[in-house]
Write a protein that holds these residues in place. Structure first.
Motif, PDB file in Angstrom:
ATOM      1  N   ASP A 462      -5.839  40.976  17.579  1.00  0.00           N
ATOM      2  CA  ASP A 462      -5.548  39.683  18.181  1.00  0.00           C
ATOM      3  C   ASP A 462      -4.605  38.964  17.228  1.00  0.00           C
ATOM      4  OD1 ASP A 462      -5.367  37.165  19.159  1.00  0.00           O
ATOM      5  OD2 ASP A 462      -7.517  36.747  19.177  1.00  0.00           O
ATOM      6  N   PRO A 463      -3.315  38.939  17.562  1.00  0.00           N
ATOM      7  CA  PRO A 463      -2.349  38.387  16.612  1.00  0.00           C
ATOM      8  C   PRO A 463      -2.599  36.930  16.265  1.00  0.00           C
ATOM      9  CG  PRO A 463      -1.336  38.789  18.752  1.00  0.00           C
ATOM     10  CD  PRO A 463      -2.677  39.415  18.781  1.00  0.00           C
ATOM     11  N   THR A 464      -3.328  36.220  17.134  1.00  0.00           N
ATOM     12  CA  THR A 464      -3.595  34.824  16.807  1.00  0.00           C
ATOM     13  C   THR A 464      -4.823  34.679  15.902  1.00  0.00           C
ATOM     14  OG1 THR A 464      -4.977  34.461  18.756  1.00  0.00           O
ATOM     15  CG2 THR A 464      -2.608  34.101  19.011  1.00  0.00           C
ATOM     16  N   ARG A 465      -5.594  35.751  15.757  1.00  0.00           N
ATOM     17  CA  ARG A 465      -6.728  35.721  14.822  1.00  0.00           C
ATOM     18  C   ARG A 465      -6.743  37.043  14.068  1.00  0.00           C
ATOM     19  NH1 ARG A 465     -12.238  33.195  15.472  1.00  0.00           N
ATOM     20  NH2 ARG A 465     -11.729  33.049  13.272  1.00  0.00           N
ATOM     21  N   PRO A 466      -5.802  37.203  13.157  1.00  0.00           N
ATOM     22  CA  PRO A 466      -5.628  38.520  12.537  1.00  0.00           C
ATOM     23  C   PRO A 466      -6.652  38.850  11.466  1.00  0.00           C
ATOM     24  CG  PRO A 466      -4.060  36.964  11.625  1.00  0.00           C
ATOM     25  CD  PRO A 466      -4.807  36.225  12.699  1.00  0.00           C
ATOM     26  N   VAL A 467      -7.411  37.857  11.008  1.00  0.00           N
ATOM     27  CA  VAL A 467      -8.423  38.152   9.990  1.00  0.00           C
ATOM     28  C   VAL A 467      -9.775  37.621  10.439  1.00  0.00           C
ATOM     29  CG1 VAL A 467      -6.763  38.061   8.086  1.00  0.00           C
ATOM     30  CG2 VAL A 467      -8.035  36.019   8.699  1.00  0.00           C
ATOM     31  N   GLN A 468     -10.783  38.286  10.011  1.00  0.00           N
ATOM     32  CA  GLN A 468     -12.158  37.836  10.238  1.00  0.00           C
ATOM     33  C   GLN A 468     -12.842  37.795   8.885  1.00  0.00           C
ATOM     34  OE1 GLN A 468     -13.609  37.232  13.370  1.00  0.00           O
ATOM     35  NE2 GLN A 468     -11.608  37.537  14.332  1.00  0.00           N
ATOM     36  N   LEU A 469     -13.468  36.679   8.592  1.00  0.00           N
ATOM     37  CA  LEU A 469     -14.213  36.617   7.332  1.00  0.00           C
ATOM     38  C   LEU A 469     -15.484  37.443   7.458  1.00  0.00           C
ATOM     39  CD1 LEU A 469     -13.973  32.873   6.199  1.00  0.00           C
ATOM     40  CD2 LEU A 469     -12.599  34.824   5.444  1.00  0.00           C
ATOM     41  N   ARG A 470     -15.773  38.173   6.407  1.00  0.00           N
ATOM     42  CA  ARG A 470     -17.047  38.894   6.382  1.00  0.00           C
ATOM     43  C   ARG A 470     -18.179  37.881   6.169  1.00  0.00           C
ATOM     44  NH1 ARG A 470     -15.290  44.279   5.012  1.00  0.00           N
ATOM     45  NH2 ARG A 470     -13.390  44.201   3.748  1.00  0.00           N
ATOM     46  N   PRO A 471     -19.404  38.268   6.461  1.00  0.00           N
ATOM     47  CA  PRO A 471     -20.528  37.397   6.082  1.00  0.00           C
ATOM     48  C   PRO A 471     -20.510  37.159   4.573  1.00  0.00           C
ATOM     49  CG  PRO A 471     -21.262  39.170   7.519  1.00  0.00           C
ATOM     50  CD  PRO A 471     -19.853  39.482   7.149  1.00  0.00           C
ATOM     51  N   PRO A 472     -21.090  36.075   4.116  1.00  0.00           N
ATOM     52  CA  PRO A 472     -21.099  35.810   2.664  1.00  0.00           C
ATOM     53  C   PRO A 472     -21.592  37.021   1.879  1.00  0.00           C
ATOM     54  CG  PRO A 472     -21.968  33.926   3.851  1.00  0.00           C
ATOM     55  CD  PRO A 472     -21.749  35.000   4.882  1.00  0.00           C
ATOM     56  N   LEU A 473     -20.951  37.254   0.755  1.00  0.00           N
ATOM     57  CA  LEU A 473     -21.280  38.423  -0.066  1.00  0.00           C
ATOM     58  C   LEU A 473     -22.422  38.043  -1.002  1.00  0.00           C
ATOM     59  CD1 LEU A 473     -17.606  39.448  -0.956  1.00  0.00           C
ATOM     60  CD2 LEU A 473     -19.033  40.325   0.906  1.00  0.00           C
ATOM     61  N   THR A 474     -23.618  38.175  -0.510  1.00  0.00           N
ATOM     62  CA  THR A 474     -24.759  37.730  -1.309  1.00  0.00           C
ATOM     63  C   THR A 474     -25.153  38.743  -2.373  1.00  0.00           C
ATOM     64  OG1 THR A 474     -26.178  38.538   0.464  1.00  0.00           O
ATOM     65  CG2 THR A 474     -25.716  36.191   0.433  1.00  0.00           C
ATOM     66  N   ASP A 475     -24.631  39.943  -2.267  1.00  0.00           N
ATOM     67  CA  ASP A 475     -24.849  40.916  -3.332  1.00  0.00           C
ATOM     68  C   ASP A 475     -24.092  40.437  -4.575  1.00  0.00           C
ATOM     69  OD1 ASP A 475     -25.416  43.734  -4.401  1.00  0.00           O
ATOM     70  OD2 ASP A 475     -23.242  43.550  -4.609  1.00  0.00           O
ATOM     71  N   GLY A 476     -24.815  40.361  -5.669  1.00  0.00           N
ATOM     72  CA  GLY A 476     -24.239  39.760  -6.871  1.00  0.00           C
ATOM     73  C   GLY A 476     -22.957  40.421  -7.338  1.00  0.00           C
ATOM     74  N   THR A 477     -22.939  41.729  -7.337  1.00  0.00           N
ATOM     75  CA  THR A 477     -21.758  42.436  -7.825  1.00  0.00           C
ATOM     76  C   THR A 477     -20.566  42.195  -6.911  1.00  0.00           C
ATOM     77  OG1 THR A 477     -23.221  44.143  -8.689  1.00  0.00           O
ATOM     78  CG2 THR A 477     -20.881  44.689  -8.536  1.00  0.00           C
ATOM     79  N   ALA A 478     -20.829  42.245  -5.603  1.00  0.00           N
ATOM     80  CA  ALA A 478     -19.736  42.013  -4.651  1.00  0.00           C
ATOM     81  C   ALA A 478     -19.195  40.594  -4.776  1.00  0.00           C
ATOM     82  CB  ALA A 478     -20.231  42.265  -3.227  1.00  0.00           C
ATOM     83  N   ALA A 479     -20.100  39.639  -4.978  1.00  0.00           N
ATOM     84  CA  ALA A 479     -19.656  38.254  -5.122  1.00  0.00           C
ATOM     85  C   ALA A 479     -18.832  38.075  -6.391  1.00  0.00           C
ATOM     86  CB  ALA A 479     -20.861  37.319  -5.136  1.00  0.00           C
ATOM     87  N   LEU A 480     -19.289  38.710  -7.469  1.00  0.00           N
ATOM     88  CA  LEU A 480     -18.532  38.619  -8.733  1.00  0.00           C
ATOM     89  C   LEU A 480     -17.144  39.225  -8.572  1.00  0.00           C
ATOM     90  CD1 LEU A 480     -21.269  39.585 -11.371  1.00  0.00           C
ATOM     91  CD2 LEU A 480     -20.125  37.371 -11.154  1.00  0.00           C
ATOM     92  N   ASN A 481     -17.093  40.351  -7.881  1.00  0.00           N
ATOM     93  CA  ASN A 481     -15.815  41.029  -7.660  1.00  0.00           C
ATOM     94  C   ASN A 481     -14.878  40.160  -6.814  1.00  0.00           C
ATOM     95  OD1 ASN A 481     -13.962  43.271  -7.630  1.00  0.00           O
ATOM     96  ND2 ASN A 481     -14.558  43.534  -5.476  1.00  0.00           N
TER      97      ASN A 481
END
Lengths: 544, 223
Positions: A462-481
């Protein structure tokens, strides 16, 4: 008296640059306050709609979180050195909440012919009608072209249509008159217009509105001594798929450069004989960013944010900055450059003035890091109290907040919405800088930010919505990254501190300043997300 | 060596910024920048050039095409301009073929009418371009450089009648007298069709070649 600042986005591209400017303002990069307005004949234009929504969100955020007497409040007016917060410290507001968009003609089925009563002219003033026929084709391609979705790449039609309604007694123009009147009382008024050289409304309205506003500002002597008019003119910087119908009466990508040449020559002649802009900023790009689709107007024309719009937004920030040095030449036309054709980093963003090159990095970067930390770590903990035992939770007063209070619930919703808008905008801008989906990428080596750990990219879905945010990265390592990657380091500058440093700071001491409730947490996290401790204070403003 | 944040340039005759990350205004000239743009090689028609944000764009594009060596419509504009000038120059010779009619307008008239709004727009954006001769010491009191008084040029083709009482067809709008180019084509000029004037037979739209068979070939032959 502080200067009055007015930012007007003309057309869809103008609105997208205003959008980029609003993110700068949200980051605390800009004048103390600025009024914002939009002009577009196509009221449903997706670019304009998105920018207006952002403006309303920013206004609401400031109203809920920075106003006096609020239960949750951060102090956005005190200097940073005294505990103030840069977050939303620029008071960006619409010139009139109900009338921040001016569409010159809203009547259904309106055409140039109907605006100027072509049929009546043919009967009662046939000579004038003949002149109209000499200047505009009498058929459906010009005099009969319906204007409800804009001027379709025909700025000569737009110029006439816009001017026919300019200065009329409409709320939009009353607001402009009110602002310009202050100049006659001795206050400096700075007006900055943004348009494109290649579009319909933007191309038509850019010079037409500038000339009209300057006329309106003249005093009895014919001078407008306290009014400065600046402009950002967007040259071709993106490509789009050709329209499905080759004969369609719309803008075509292969004509953009040819049109631009003719328009620039027109501007050259115009500026030689008429003082229109005090400062003009030009921005374009090569190779063009590829959108991969065609949208003539209306809601479908919600194009993704593109890097040149951020550069043009930097020109607006510069124009409004009271501390920058005065122009070296009379009525200058500015251009800018980057280090390499295929790369763009923080040092490539044009600075307000020499010595202030780090500001975009420090302020936009701080905003992005705040958004990452807020969305992935702080906000989930507030929602679930899962980190209720962490020192910062007590230190910043989170424990005493009444989370079920309606005001607090609303405050958090608006802040969450703002954070998501920042991240979506940054992700989409990154995506369309680097994607090779539709042709050579505009900036293969994009070194401003990386939102990819927090978003999924799908430009073809959908060119008018080209990105979707993932759910919050509650995993500590992923959030730090995500926090570590979200801001690319400035050239020749050490990697900024990571999220551990943020927590080290907010765990130790409460953020000083006139903050209340959750506002103290927000201010503390935003401050701790800063990239350096050595940010120079912008000239002309108190150290913040 | 930096890369300008500009569209593709073919022959950069503008001074480009020497350093990144700053706004530079030194020697930025819009005319030279326009000439520097790298244009694709596609064929251009007048209807494709719609980028001038001005109510007088039709005349201004014609003026640009007439005076700029590298303008994509230059050849077309010169051909049309000469055809229009020939209408005047040969009007006596072709008195039996067509008749010219000139109709002036006063855009600054104070008398109210349904055209007030269009007149106001025309006046507000009226160009100030003019031929140098319009400003000469011996120029007429009402200067030629007066965009408030454009003159419409109509052609009426003779359709019959006698020399004493010739009959003419309906007026066809051929162009507009103006201070910048003397005369310029209008949007409807392409459909001009005066069969008895050899250089206009078939209309401007068909771009028929000039003919040597016409009287006064020197006036209508390309040179």
């Amino acid at each position: 008296l502080a200067a009055v600042n007015l930012l007007i986005g003309v057309g869809g591209t103008g609105a997208k640059v205003v959008e980029a400017a609003l993110f700068n303002f949200l980051a605390g990069f800009g004048p103390r306050d600025v009024s914002v307005a939009f002009v577009d004949q196509d009221e449903s234009n997706g670019n304009v709609r998105r920018a207006r929504e952002l403006l309303r969100t920013v206004e609401q955020l400031r109203g809920l979180w920075t106003g006096g007497g609020r239960p949750d409040r951060w102090d956005a007016s005190a200097p940073v050195s005294e505990g103030g917060s840069l977050l939303a410290s620029v008071a960006a507001r619409s010139i009139d909440p109900a009338h921040d968009l001016w569409a010159p003609h809203t009547e259904p089925g309106v055409t140039l012919g109907s605006i100027f009563s072509a049929n009546v002219l043919a009967r009662e003033e046939p000579r004038l009608k003949s002149l109209m026929d000499a200047l505009y084709s009498p058929d459906a391609s010009e005099q009969g072209m319906e204007l409800s979705e804009g001027y379709r790449g025909r700025p000569h039609i737009g110029a006439a249509a816009i001017l026919s309604r300019a200065e009329q007694d409409a709320p939009f123009w009353r607001s402009l008159r009110e602002i310009l009147r202050r100049a006659q009382g001795g206050q400096e008024v700075r007006v900055f217009l943004i348009g494109s050289v290649f579009g319909g409304t933007g191309a038509a309205g850019f010079p037409t509105l500038a000339r009209t506003l300057r006329d309106m500002a003249r005093d009895a002597t014919g001078q407008a001594p306290n009014v400065r008019v600046g402009g950002a003119l967007m040259l071709p910087y993106f490509g789009f798929a050709p329209p499905p119908d080759d004969q369609a009466n719309v803008a075509k990508p292969e004509h953009l450069l040819r049109q631009s040449r003719a328009a620039l020559k027109y501007y050259h002649d115009l500026f030689r004989r008429e003082h229109v802009f005090d400062e003009l900023y030009l921005t374009g790009w090569n190779p063009p960013f590829q959108l991969g689709y065609y949208a003539p107007g209306s809601n479908a024309q919600a194009n993704p944010p593109l890097l040149p719009e951020l550069i043009a937004a930097a020109s607006a920030v510069r124009f409004f900055d009271p501390g920058r040095p005065p122009p070296e030449t009379e009525n200058p036309t500015y251009i800018s450059a980057r280090t390499a054709p295929d790369a763009f980093g923080w040092n490539d963003l044009p600075a307000v003035a020499p010595g202030r090159e780090a500001e975009p990095y420090e302020k936009l970067g701080q905003l992005l890091r705040f958004c990452a930390a807020w969305r992935n770590t702080i906000r989930p903990s507030l929602r679930s109290r899962m980190f209720g035992g962490d020192p910062w939770y007590h230190k910043q007063g989170a424990k005493g907040v009444k989370y079920d209070r309606p005001e607090t619930i609303q405050n958090l919703e608006v802040l969450d919405d703002t954070v998501e808008r920042v991240l979506e905008w940054a992700a989409a801008l990154q995506l369309f800088a680097t994607t090779g989906e539709f042709g050579p990428p505009g900036v293969p080596r994009f070194n401003l930010w990386d939102v990819s750990p927090m978003a999924t990219f799908n430009p073809r879905a959908d060119p008018t919505r080209p990105v979707q945010l993932r759910p919050p990265l509650t995993d500590g390592t992923a959030a730090l990254n995500a926090y570590r990657r979200i801001v690319s380091a400035r050239d020749e500058v050490a990697q900024p501190p990571d999220q551990t440093a943020l927590f080290n700071e907010i765990n130790v001491a409460a953020r000083p300043g006139a903050h209340e409730g959750l506002g103290r947490i927000v201010a503390a996290v935003h401050h701790a997300a800063r990239l350096t401790d050595t940010a120079p204070a912008p000239a002309g403003r108190s150290a913040r | 060596m930096t890369t300008p944040n500009l569209p593709p340039l073919a022959n950069a005759t503008v001074a480009l910024p020497a350093s990144r990350g700053e706004w530079v205004a030194k020697n930025v000239n819009l005319d030279r920048l326009a000439d520097s743009l790298a244009l694709p090689g596609e064929t251009v028609q007048a209807r494709d050039l719609k980028s001038i944000p001005d109510v007088w764009a039709q005349v201004l594009v014609f003026q640009n095409a007439l005076t700029q060596d590298n303008h994509p419509l230059r050849a077309e504009a010169i051909r049309d301009w000469r055809a229009l000038l020939a209408l005047f120059a040969l009007s006596e010779v072709y008195a039996r073929a067509y008749r010219l009619e000139l109709q002036g307008l006063d855009l600054a008239q104070t008398e109210r009418g349904p055209g007030d709004l269009f007149r106001r727009v025309l006046l507000r954006l009226r160009p100030s371009l003019s031929l140098p001769q319009a400003h000469a010491a011996d120029a007429p009191a009402r200067s030629l450089a007066d965009w408030t008084r454009p003159v419409l040029v109509f052609v009426r083709e003779r359709t019959g009648g006698s020399d004493e009482t010739p009959l003419f067809g309906p007026p066809q709008l051929a162009g507009v007298l103006n201070p910048a180019t003397l005369v310029a084509t209008g949007k409807t000029s392409a459909a001009l069709d005066v069969r008895t004037a050899p250089w206009l037979a078939g209309g401007l739209a068909t771009r028929r070649s000039w003919t040597r068979s016409a009287p006064c070939p020197g006036a209508t032959t390309p040179y």
